[in-house]
Each structure stands twice: as C-alpha cells, then as structure tokens.
Design an enzyme around this catalytic site. Structure first.
Site, mmCIF file in Angstrom:
data_model
loop_
_atom_site.group_PDB
_atom_site.id
_atom_site.type_symbol
_atom_site.label_atom_id
_atom_site.label_comp_id
_atom_site.label_asym_id
_atom_site.label_seq_id
_atom_site.Cartn_x
_atom_site.Cartn_y
_atom_site.Cartn_z
ATOM 1 N N ASP A 166 2.012 -17.697 -5.468
ATOM 2 C CA ASP A 166 0.550 -17.760 -5.384
ATOM 3 C C ASP A 166 0.001 -16.408 -4.931
ATOM 4 O OD1 ASP A 166 1.395 -17.918 -2.776
ATOM 5 O OD2 ASP A 166 0.056 -19.564 -2.210
ATOM 6 N N SER A 167 0.900 -15.436 -4.656
ATOM 7 C CA SER A 167 0.467 -14.043 -4.491
ATOM 8 C C SER A 167 -0.183 -13.547 -5.781
ATOM 9 C CB SER A 167 1.647 -13.147 -4.104
ATOM 10 O OG SER A 167 2.734 -13.326 -4.984
ATOM 11 N N LYS A 224 8.014 -24.331 -4.800
ATOM 12 C CA LYS A 224 8.048 -23.872 -3.420
ATOM 13 C C LYS A 224 6.780 -24.332 -2.723
ATOM 14 C CE LYS A 224 7.521 -19.375 -2.125
ATOM 15 N NZ LYS A 224 6.357 -19.541 -1.226
ATOM 16 N N GLU A 257 9.614 -15.476 6.066
ATOM 17 C CA GLU A 257 8.672 -14.368 5.889
ATOM 18 C C GLU A 257 8.236 -13.797 7.232
ATOM 19 O OE1 GLU A 257 5.498 -14.940 3.077
ATOM 20 O OE2 GLU A 257 4.422 -13.184 3.769
HETATM 21 N N1 LIG Z 1 0.831 -7.733 -2.379
HETATM 22 C C1 LIG Z 1 1.314 -8.737 -1.638
HETATM 23 N N2 LIG Z 1 2.510 -8.584 -1.051
HETATM 24 C C2 LIG Z 1 3.037 -9.581 -0.286
HETATM 25 O O1 LIG Z 1 4.166 -9.420 0.240
HETATM 26 C C3 LIG Z 1 2.286 -10.787 -0.136
HETATM 27 C C4 LIG Z 1 1.054 -10.903 -0.786
HETATM 28 N N3 LIG Z 1 0.584 -9.854 -1.515
HETATM 29 N N4 LIG Z 1 0.299 -12.031 -0.712
HETATM 30 C C5 LIG Z 1 0.904 -13.218 -0.163
HETATM 31 C C6 LIG Z 1 1.760 -12.894 0.973
HETATM 32 C C7 LIG Z 1 1.017 -12.334 2.163
HETATM 33 N N5 LIG Z 1 1.995 -11.477 2.747
HETATM 34 C C8 LIG Z 1 1.736 -10.568 3.761
HETATM 35 C C9 LIG Z 1 0.460 -10.107 3.959
HETATM 36 C C10 LIG Z 1 0.184 -9.194 4.944
HETATM 37 C C11 LIG Z 1 1.198 -8.726 5.763
HETATM 38 C C12 LIG Z 1 0.878 -7.734 6.806
HETATM 39 O O2 LIG Z 1 -0.238 -7.253 6.908
HETATM 40 N N6 LIG Z 1 1.839 -7.382 7.606
HETATM 41 C C13 LIG Z 1 1.681 -6.293 8.588
HETATM 42 C C14 LIG Z 1 2.520 -6.576 9.817
HETATM 43 C C15 LIG Z 1 1.850 -7.469 10.780
HETATM 44 C C16 LIG Z 1 2.552 -7.496 12.090
HETATM 45 O O3 LIG Z 1 3.336 -6.574 12.378
HETATM 46 O O4 LIG Z 1 2.341 -8.452 12.858
HETATM 47 C C17 LIG Z 1 2.187 -5.014 7.950
HETATM 48 O O5 LIG Z 1 1.607 -3.964 8.247
HETATM 49 O O6 LIG Z 1 3.174 -5.081 7.200
HETATM 50 C C18 LIG Z 1 2.490 -9.196 5.561
HETATM 51 C C19 LIG Z 1 2.752 -10.106 4.548
HETATM 52 C C20 LIG Z 1 3.200 -11.460 1.964
HETATM 53 N N7 LIG Z 1 2.741 -11.848 0.641
HETATM 54 C C1 LIG Z 2 5.884 -13.685 -0.824
HETATM 55 C C2 LIG Z 2 6.451 -14.843 -1.572
HETATM 56 C C3 LIG Z 2 7.566 -15.517 -0.816
HETATM 57 C C4 LIG Z 2 5.380 -15.820 -1.955
HETATM 58 O O1 LIG Z 2 5.248 -16.897 -1.446
HETATM 59 C C5 LIG Z 2 4.440 -15.387 -2.994
HETATM 60 O O2 LIG Z 2 4.671 -14.336 -3.639
HETATM 61 O O3 LIG Z 2 3.453 -16.096 -3.204
HETATM 62 MG MG LIG Z 3 3.364 -17.819 -1.945
#
Ligand SMILES: Nc1nc(=O)c2c([nH]1)NC[C@@H]1CN(c3ccc(C(=O)N[C@@H](CCC(=O)O)C(=O)O)cc3)CN21
Ligand SMILES: CC(C)C(=O)C(=O)O
Ligand SMILES: [Mg+2]
Length: 291
Positions: free
Chosen positions: A71-72, A140, A208
């Site tokens: 769903d990303s 999923k 995740e």
């Molecule tokens: N482009 C994209 N990549 C992804 O991996 C992803 C999506 N979209 N959409 C659905 C989810 C959302 N996800 C995410 C979204 C944001 C962060 C994030 O901002 N992480 C911070 C760290 C936060 C912390 O340290 O507490 C980072 O800077 O990586 C991580 C995973 C993973 N998935």
């Molecule tokens: C980041 C993965 C595990 C996901 O759920 C997605 O791409 O939607």
């Molecule tokens: Mg997802």
C-alpha cells in the site's frame, strides 16, 4: 471478474522444489512452502515492492522470489501523502497488474487501511477479492496481537498471510513514523506480537523500524521467517520499497534505505535530451520516420 493468468493455474511441479529461493532455476511460482523450507536451510532472501506489470517483470526476470504489492503504492505510485487513503479497489487493480507481469515470484497483496480492521469477516471478504480478482498468492496485513483473529480466519480459509509488526504505517496518525520496540516494555510487546502472528498461522512477518538486536532475537525465537525493513542484518529476508532502492522516489526517503541506482537522474536526463532534440529539430531523423 478478471480471469486468472495461465501461470496461476500451473500445477506445482515437485521437481524444482527444494532449490534456493534466489538464484534457483525453478520456473514455477514460489510457494509459501518454499519460503518455510528456506528458513529451515537458513537461507536469506530478498523481497521488493511492485505496483505495475512492467516493473514487476524486471524484478521477476532478475530472480526476486517474493514481491509485495504494498500500500506504499499510495505515496510511491498514486500521489497520496501516506498509505492511509489507499482503497481495496486500487490495491486489486495494482495487484492484478503485478500478477500478470510475473511468472515465478510469489505475489503478496497488501490489505489497505480500513479493509480488515472491522474484524475477521471483513478481512476475509477483502482478502478474497485480492485472491480471486487479482490472483495474488498471499495477503499482508498490519498488527500483531490486535490482528490475530483476522490472520487466523484467513489462514483457516486457505489464504496465506504475511504479518507486519513494529512500525505499522497505516497507524501513522496514532503513532507517527517512529522506531518501535525501544525499551524493555516495548521489546516485550514486540515479542508478544511476533508470537501472536506465528500462533495465528502467518507464514512470515515483516519487522519494520525495529532495533537490530531485537529483530535478531525475534528471528531466533520464531520458526517462520522474518522480513526486515530498517530492522538490521539478522532477519531472514529484507524488503525495500522499489522506488527508494532504485532512486526514483522524490523527496525524503527513510534513512534505512540503500540506493542502488539513481533512476530519477537517468530518466530526467533522457527526457531532457528528447525535449532538447524536439525543440532543436534534430529528432526525428530519417531512421525515425516512415514513408
Ligand atoms: N517511499 C516509501 N518508503 C518506505 O519505506 C515506506 C513508504 N514509502 N510508505 C509506507 C511505509 C512508511 N515507512 C516509513 C516512513 C517513514 C519513516 C521515517 O521517517 N523514518 C525515520 C526514522 C524515525 C526514527 O528514527 O524514529 C527516518 O529518518 O528514516 C520510516 C518508514 C516505510 N514505508
Ligand atoms: C514497507 C512494506 C513492508 C509495506 O508494507 C509497503 O510497501 O506497503
Ligand atoms: Mg504496506
């Protein structure tokens, strides 16, 4: 209703089971039994997201054994801010395209927000659409203990389920995008979630944004494979969002991403070359013309 592609109907040939998930020479689709066998062999495997037939066919030819129609797609394909607005209709259309573009990968369809939270019956109705109309081999859904009844009914009904714990992006409005499982209490909750989804019958679980040491412990404790994203090197499998790892995503990407190419630059440069040639009158040439 859409017809299932021919590859879906292919009966399992036992002759090419027991081979490596990645780098094996099998021609039939990977099954959840192959995934279980890989954990027993201690074999690691790669997973990528896919949202369309053409991209999925590239990954299939490269030997990626499992693809997630995530769903990303909401933020990586459809232009939404988050995954929250994505509908089951959208996931069905995208999943069907990915199934049509592949012949070997096991295709997992992500159940979008609102399509399973009401309870097991709603989850089964939604998952059944992805299986019957799109032809996915598994679905999923997000949540550990809170989703165990949904997982159990789907598995009892014959639909393999990949679980997803730790950061669950469909709950962004409640939890934000923050590392999960930090601190003793949160670590114990993550372990309970992991055991709950395994007990409910999930064939694998996505971890995740979980501390690497905790993801390693979950991986040791469970008999089903763990699929890490921002969860360190010890999980059985790794998944990345394809537009992130190939450098197509615009703007910020999570810090756990490794960029293996810069498609945004490659595509931008090619498009500018075309535009410059049109404006300058050097495209088309004789070889690009018909008479
Ligand atoms: N482009 C994209 N990549 C992804 O991996 C992803 C999506 N979209 N959409 C659905 C989810 C959302 N996800 C995410 C979204 C944001 C962060 C994030 O901002 N992480 C911070 C760290 C936060 C912390 O340290 O507490 C980072 O800077 O990586 C991580 C995973 C993973 N998935
Ligand atoms: C980041 C993965 C595990 C996901 O759920 C997605 O791409 O939607
Ligand atoms: Mg997802």
């Amino acid at each position: 209703m859409t017809q299932l592609p021919a590859a879906q109907n292919a009966q399992i040939k036992s002759s090419d089971s027991g081979k490596a998930l990645y780098g094996g020479k099998g021609t039939r689709r990977i099954t959840v039994r192959d995934i279980a066998a890989a954990k027993e062999r201690g074999e690691k495997w790669p997973m990528l997201t896919a949202y369309d037939a053409m991209t999925a066919s590239v990954f299939d030819e490269a030997g990626i054994p499992v693809m997630l129609v995530g769903d990303s797609a909401g933020n990586c394909h459809l232009g939404y801010e988050t995954t929250v607005p994505v509908t089951l209709d959208e996931m069905t259309m995208l999943s069907a395209a990915v199934v049509r573009g592949t012949s070997r990968a096991l295709i997992v369809g992500d159940l979008p927000f609102g399509s399973y939270q009401e309870g097991p019956v709603q989850a089964l109705r939604s998952a059944t659409r992805l299986v019957k109309e799109a032809g996915v081999q598994a679905v999923k859904l997000e949540g550990g203990e809170r989703s165990h009844e949904q997982i159990r009914l789907l598995v009892e009904s014959g639909i393999p389920v990949m679980a997803h714990i730790g950061l669950t992006p469909q709950s962004v409005n409640a939890m934000g995008y923050r590392v999960q499982g930090r601190g003793e209490e949160a670590a114990q909750q993550l372990l309970r979630d992991a055991k709950a989804v395994q007990d409910a019958g999930a064939f694998a679980v996505v971890l995740e944004l979980v501390p690497a040491e905790l993801a390693a412990e979950v991986t040791r404790v469970l008999h089903i494979p763990t699929v890490g994203i921002g969860a360190g090197p010890e999980t059985d499998a790794q998944v990345l969002v394809w537009t992130d790892m190939l450098g197509l995503t615009g703007g910020r990407v999570p810090k756990f991403v490794k960029q293996y190419a810069n498609l945004r630059e490659v595509m931008g440069n090619a498009v500018k070359a075309f535009a410059d040639e049109v404006v300058g009158g050097t495209f088309p040439q004789e070889e690009n013309s018909v008479h």
